[in-house]
Design an enzyme around this catalytic site. Structure first.
Site, short mmCIF file in Angstrom:
data_model
loop_
_atom_site.label_atom_id
_atom_site.label_comp_id
_atom_site.label_asym_id
_atom_site.label_seq_id
_atom_site.Cartn_x
_atom_site.Cartn_y
_atom_site.Cartn_z
N ASP A 31 0.81 -1.22 0.00
CA ASP A 31 0.00 0.00 0.00
C ASP A 31 0.84 1.27 0.00
O ASP A 31 0.35 2.34 0.38
CB ASP A 31 -0.94 0.00 1.20
N ASP B 199 -8.05 -4.18 -3.90
CA ASP B 199 -7.60 -2.87 -3.40
C ASP B 199 -6.30 -2.43 -4.07
O ASP B 199 -6.03 -1.23 -4.21
CB ASP B 199 -7.36 -2.90 -1.89
N THR C 122 -12.56 -14.38 -0.15
CA THR C 122 -12.73 -13.06 0.46
C THR C 122 -11.98 -13.01 1.78
O THR C 122 -11.63 -14.05 2.35
CB THR C 122 -14.20 -12.71 0.69
N TRP D 136 -13.19 0.02 -5.10
CA TRP D 136 -11.77 0.03 -5.50
C TRP D 136 -11.62 -0.35 -6.97
O TRP D 136 -10.80 0.24 -7.70
CB TRP D 136 -10.97 -0.94 -4.65
#
Length: 395
Positions: free
Chosen positions: A111, A172, A232, A248
């Site tokens: 990230d 994401d 998930t 996203w």
């Protein structure tokens, strides 16, 4: 009973009044509230290390630089500078952006794009000094170390003993590609762009269902790139449509079309938009439940952060399609922004710990951050307001 009816009538009246306001007035009011709230938030944390992420039992929860959300607080401060021109926001943004700089060398975190682009990226765009460029390039160089050419994707999470994952990639991660596309332009090195496009292409092949909805996690075999599982982590079920995951994907492919101009990215962004906008379980106020397939709808928690991300993405997507469709995207985003600007979702000055949006959901399966404010919800809400304001300025 009489008091309940009166309260409901007042809420309905406030909502109707807000819906009748010109959007320019709604945006102006929202930013006025934002400046008051974030002034309070800055005062509350001024002597404490870290970045405000949410509220925990009514108290502001601070996180360190390695938290994936660390860049959103300084990013929001940059947006407040952009909206108001008040230099006090620049000083605060510079201070907290500096605190994110260490993320540029964090190879354990996929990230880096979220963390640096929202902070240093906005700072550079709004006139910060040239050192911000060097930080962003260093971060992009760090991010591509997590790329495996056999898989064709950037690895999201490290392998965990409690999960049968060998190379997990989450939807994401599409959001981190913007940093790489910028780095390719800024440095002249095409490798950053090649990695970003490879990742977007791989996700396009493997992350999505025929209806345009996405899985949250796709796990690969790093030796040959074959898909091992589609599951998930934050959604209701492996086959469900986790609301923020859909957001996203919508935002990521809209952004990648802007950056790469590949027609398939635009087509896919439109497909995701269609899934979201036409979903029979999208509430009337257009603020989605945390998962479109949650079993307790209509009593399931909402996710205001997902609505903010969707609205921002739809406003950009509207610029890339034919006018009639673009108008539909803008109208849907406007509905979301009006709802988020209503007393139901937008904090009254002095409440909500200084954050803006109420009723967000972070990680429902882990019973974490449910019906709370989230810093990234505020960030994308202000981004969407700025994008709408820019549309108004263009007439």
């Amino acid at each position: 009973m009489k008091h309940l009816v009166c309260a409901l009538a007042l809420m309905l009246g406030a909502a109707q009044l807000q819906a009748a306001q010109p959007m320019a007035d709604v945006i102006r009011t929202d930013f006025d509230i934002a400046t008051r709230q974030y002034s309070d938030l800055l005062d509350a944390i001024k002597d404490k290390p870290g970045f405000p992420r949410t509220l925990d039992q009514g108290q502001v929860k601070l996180v360190g630089v390695r938290d994936w959300t660390s860049g959103f607080f300084p990013g929001t401060l940059w947006y407040l500078l952009e909206a108001t021109g008040d230099q006090k926001w620049r000083a605060a943004a510079v201070r907290y952006t500096k605190e994110v700089e260490r993320a540029k060398f964090d190879k354990s975190n996929h990230d880096v794009g979220f963390m640096l682009n929202s902070s240093f990226g906005n700072g550079l765009r709004l006139g910060a000094d040239a050192s911000y460029r060097d930080v962003l390039l260093a971060g992009a160089t760090t991010l591509v170390t997590r790329f495996n050419p056999k898989v064709g994707s950037i690895q999201s999470w490290n392998v965990r003993a409690d999960r049968d994952w060998t190379y997990p990639v989450i939807i994401d991660n599409m959001m981190n590609l913007e940093l790489l596309m910028w780095a390719a332009r800024a440095s002249g090195d095409p490798y950053y762009r090649e990695v970003a496009i490879a990742h977007a292409d791989t996700s396009l092949r493997n992350h999505f269902r025929p209806d345009g909805s996405s899985f949250h996690v796709v796990d690969y075999d790093p030796a040959d790139g074959k898909v091992r599982s589609k599951v998930t982590h934050q959604g209701y079920a492996d086959g469900s449509a986790w609301a923020r995951g859909q957001a996203w994907g919508l935002y990521g492919y809209t952004m990648m079309y802007r950056e790469a101009k590949k027609p398939e990215y635009l087509q896919h962004a439109q497909k995701i938009a269609g899934f979201i906008m036409q979903h029979p379980r999208m509430p009337a106020d257009k603020v989605p439940y945390w998962d479109f397939d949650a079993p307790d709808i209509p009593n399931a928690p909402r996710d205001s952060s997902a609505a903010a991300i969707m609205a921002s993405a739809l406003l950009e997507l509207s610029d890339y399609v034919e006018p009639a469709l673009g108008k539909r995207y803008v109208e849907f985003a406007e509905q979301q922004l009006r709802s988020l600007s209503s007393p139901q979702y937008l904090a009254h000055p002095g409440e909500n710990g200084g954050f803006l949006l109420k009723h967000a959901t972070g990680h429902k399966p882990a019973n974490s951050e449910i019906d709370v404010p989230l810093n990234y919800g505020d960030y994308y809400f202000l981004e969407a307001l700025l994008r709408y304001k820019a549309k108004l300025a263009k007439g």
